[in-house]
Design a protein around this motif. Sequence first.
Motif, short mmCIF file in Angstrom:
data_model
loop_
_atom_site.label_atom_id
_atom_site.label_comp_id
_atom_site.label_asym_id
_atom_site.label_seq_id
_atom_site.Cartn_x
_atom_site.Cartn_y
_atom_site.Cartn_z
N ALA A 52 0.89 -1.07 0.03
CA ALA A 52 -0.05 0.00 0.04
C ALA A 52 0.78 1.48 -0.05
CB ALA A 52 -0.91 -0.01 1.19
N ALA A 111 -3.39 -2.39 3.21
CA ALA A 111 -4.28 -3.42 1.99
C ALA A 111 -4.31 -4.87 3.01
CB ALA A 111 -3.48 -3.51 1.07
N ASN A 137 -9.47 -1.99 5.15
CA ASN A 137 -10.18 -3.18 4.44
C ASN A 137 -10.85 -3.82 5.55
OD1 ASN A 137 -8.50 -5.75 5.07
ND2 ASN A 137 -6.85 -4.21 4.74
N SER A 161 -6.22 -8.88 -0.55
CA SER A 161 -5.35 -7.78 -0.67
C SER A 161 -5.19 -7.39 -2.16
CB SER A 161 -3.89 -8.26 -0.14
OG SER A 161 -3.46 -9.14 -0.78
N THR A 165 -5.77 -3.49 -3.04
CA THR A 165 -4.54 -2.57 -3.45
C THR A 165 -5.30 -2.10 -4.51
OG1 THR A 165 -3.02 -4.22 -2.51
CG2 THR A 165 -2.29 -2.71 -4.47
#
Length: 190
Positions: A52, A111, A137, A161, A165
Motif C-alpha cells: 500500500a 491492504a 479493508n 489484498s 490494492t
Amino acid sequence: MQEPVKAIFTECIQTQIASADLLQEPVMAAAELLVDSLLRGQKIYCCGESMAHASARHFAHIMLTGLQFERPPFPVHALHADYGANEHEAIFSQQILAVGQPNDVLVVLSAGNRAPRVSRAMEAALSRDMLIIALTNDGDQDVAGLLGPDDVEIRIPSRNSARVTEHLLQLVNMLCSLAEQQIFPQEESY
C-alpha cells in the motif's frame, strides 16, 4: 484458462459495486477534511503498509503535481520507508514526531490485516494532535481502532489484498480529483 480470468474480473466488479454503495459518505468526508486542511495551510503526510506504500507515494505525487489540470502544488509529503532504519516499525512514526504539527493530516493506507508501521505513525500523529484519514479493508486488525471521532475511515469491502490494492489506487485518485474540484472549481475537471 478463461474461467480464472473471468472470476478475477467478476470479483473486481463486485468489489467496485459494493464500494460505490458503501464508500460515498466516507470518501466525501475525507475529501472535505483534505480541502479544509489545505485551505487552512496545514500539511498532509501519507504512508502505507507494505504494498500500500506505493499507492501512498502515488497520492503524494498527484497531490503535488496535479491530476486533472495544471495547478499550484498541494503540500503533501510521502513518508519514506527507509529499510535501513534502526527500528523498522518506527520509521514512519519518527518522521511524524519530527515534523507533524497540530491539525496536520496523516493519510494511511493498509491492504492487509496487520499494519505495525502505519499504526505507530498513527500513534505519533495522535500525540501531535493531527487528524487521520485511513484507507483500510475488511480484514484490518490494527488501524481502525486508533481512529478518533474527527478522523475518517474509508473501509474497502474486501479482504482480498489484490482487490484492496486496486481500490487504494482508485481511492487516492478520487480524493485528489475531489480536492482539485473543490479548491479550483473554475477549472475544467474532465
